[in-house]
Design a protein around this motif. Structure first.
Motif, PDB file in Angstrom:
ATOM      1  N   THR A  41      -5.395   2.251  -3.726  1.00  0.00           N
ATOM      2  CA  THR A  41      -4.043   1.849  -3.343  1.00  0.00           C
ATOM      3  C   THR A  41      -3.249   1.524  -4.603  1.00  0.00           C
ATOM      4  O   THR A  41      -3.580   0.571  -5.317  1.00  0.00           O
ATOM      5  N   THR A  67       6.395   5.447   7.551  1.00  0.00           N
ATOM      6  CA  THR A  67       6.185   4.138   6.940  1.00  0.00           C
ATOM      7  C   THR A  67       5.742   3.139   8.000  1.00  0.00           C
ATOM      8  O   THR A  67       6.074   3.266   9.187  1.00  0.00           O
ATOM      9  N   THR A 110       3.031   1.535   4.046  1.00  0.00           N
ATOM     10  CA  THR A 110       2.826   2.970   3.825  1.00  0.00           C
ATOM     11  C   THR A 110       4.155   3.664   3.540  1.00  0.00           C
ATOM     12  O   THR A 110       5.206   3.290   4.058  1.00  0.00           O
ATOM     13  N   GLN A 139       0.894   7.056   3.102  1.00  0.00           N
ATOM     14  CA  GLN A 139       0.024   6.610   2.015  1.00  0.00           C
ATOM     15  C   GLN A 139       0.226   5.107   1.784  1.00  0.00           C
ATOM     16  O   GLN A 139       1.365   4.635   1.748  1.00  0.00           O
ATOM     17  N   TRP A 140      -0.864   4.393   1.582  1.00  0.00           N
ATOM     18  CA  TRP A 140      -0.783   2.947   1.364  1.00  0.00           C
ATOM     19  C   TRP A 140      -0.370   2.619  -0.070  1.00  0.00           C
ATOM     20  O   TRP A 140      -0.848   3.230  -1.028  1.00  0.00           O
TER      21      TRP A 140
END
Length: 299
Positions: free
Chosen positions: A150, A177, A203, A207-208
């Motif tokens: 992350t 998100t 997100t 994606q984090w």
């Protein structure tokens, strides 16, 4: 394809960095690379003719790109990488964490020693020999699952106490998100005021990412040493992200831009590696600020 790819700036030693990370990080290997052309380079690039330009590393399925360039920039802890070692996925997670720490440590600077903290049974923060920062955390297996890697944005220096504003802005710019954890500072902690962000995650494009305001006064902030590359499907996407993320005109060059918080972005077509291999495309790119796909193709 991963929509947002962190890029790490290396000062002429990216090939060495690739070997280092392949050894230090679990399940890590090169999945792509590109070379500098032999002609059409600017004067300061000529020593790199024919050498490695970029290498894409995949770390437990997460892509990070290494840029082989000059001495203009180096990574710093304003953007680090949180590595989650989850006992529910690896019964030897603590031993794996220790092994990775030991491999990252030679020539490094320890930012937080490997120890027990209120938020993790085993955690440490190290800046490796290339300036890249890694937070290694033994994850609570009962918590909500998170990916192994992350990217973590720390707002300090001129960006101090802007983490919440930045997260709200980014989640308005990108799609797919959702909010995750949010923990504010209860009291004044160094330069972080009450209500500033002690830790948050969220997100962007699925994606984090995490973000925090520094609780310690910092003499650094975001630089192109670590940038975030956005892979765009067409010119309309390039135009939209450029409009949203470019806030510093003097930083605009070859698809690079800097946002209102100081974070560096690269707004590129998804097939940029193939485009710049076309005759004259690399030279044309060097004259651009925002990238124009038609001009790169020579249309």
């Amino acid at each position: 394809m991963q929509k947002i790819v962190p890029n790490l700036w290396f000062q002429g030693n990216a090939a060495e960095g690739v070997e280092f990370y392949e050894h230090a990080l679990p399940n890590t290997h090169v999945v792509g690379s590109s070379d500098y052309p032999t002609e059409g380079l600017l004067e300061f690039q000529k020593d790199f003719a024919g050498e490695l330009l970029t290498a894409v590393l995949e770390i437990e399925g997460y892509q990070v790109l290494l840029i082989n360039a000059g001495e203009e920039f180096t990574p710093n802890p304003a953007i680090s990488f949180l590595l989650n070692f989850d006992p529910s996925r690896d019964e030897n997670a603590k031993a794996t964490l220790q092994r990775v720490w030991d491999r990252l440590s030679p020539g490094s600077t320890t930012l937080m020693p490997l120890d027990t903290y209120p938020f993790s049974e085993y955690y440490g923060w190290v800046q490796d020999r290339y300036g890249v920062s890694w937070q290694l955390m033994l994850t609570n297996p009962e918590g909500e699952p998170r990916p192994f890697v992350t990217p973590s944005l720390m707002f300090g220096g001129p960006a101090q106490n802007h983490a919440k504003q930045a997260v709200e802005y980014y989640t308005g710019v990108f799609g797919d998100t959702k909010p995750g954890a949010f923990m504010p500072y209860a009291d004044q902690t160094g330069p972080a005021g009450p209500g500033a962000v002690m830790y948050s995650d969220f997100t962007l494009e699925g994606q984090w990412f995490s973000a925090m305001d520094s609780g310690v006064t910092q003499d650094f902030s975001f630089t192109p040493g670590v940038s975030l590359m956005v892979n765009c499907n067409d010119q309309d996407e390039i135009d939209r992200f450029w409009e949203a993320l470019s806030a510093v005109p003097e930083a605009e060059q070859c698809g690079w831009c800097t946002d209102q918080f100081g974070v560096s972005w690269q707004i590129v077509p998804v097939d940029i590696d193939d485009l710049i291999k076309q005759p004259g495309a690399f030279e044309r790119m060097l004259t651009m600020k925002k990238l124009d796909i038609a001009q790169l193709r020579g249309d």
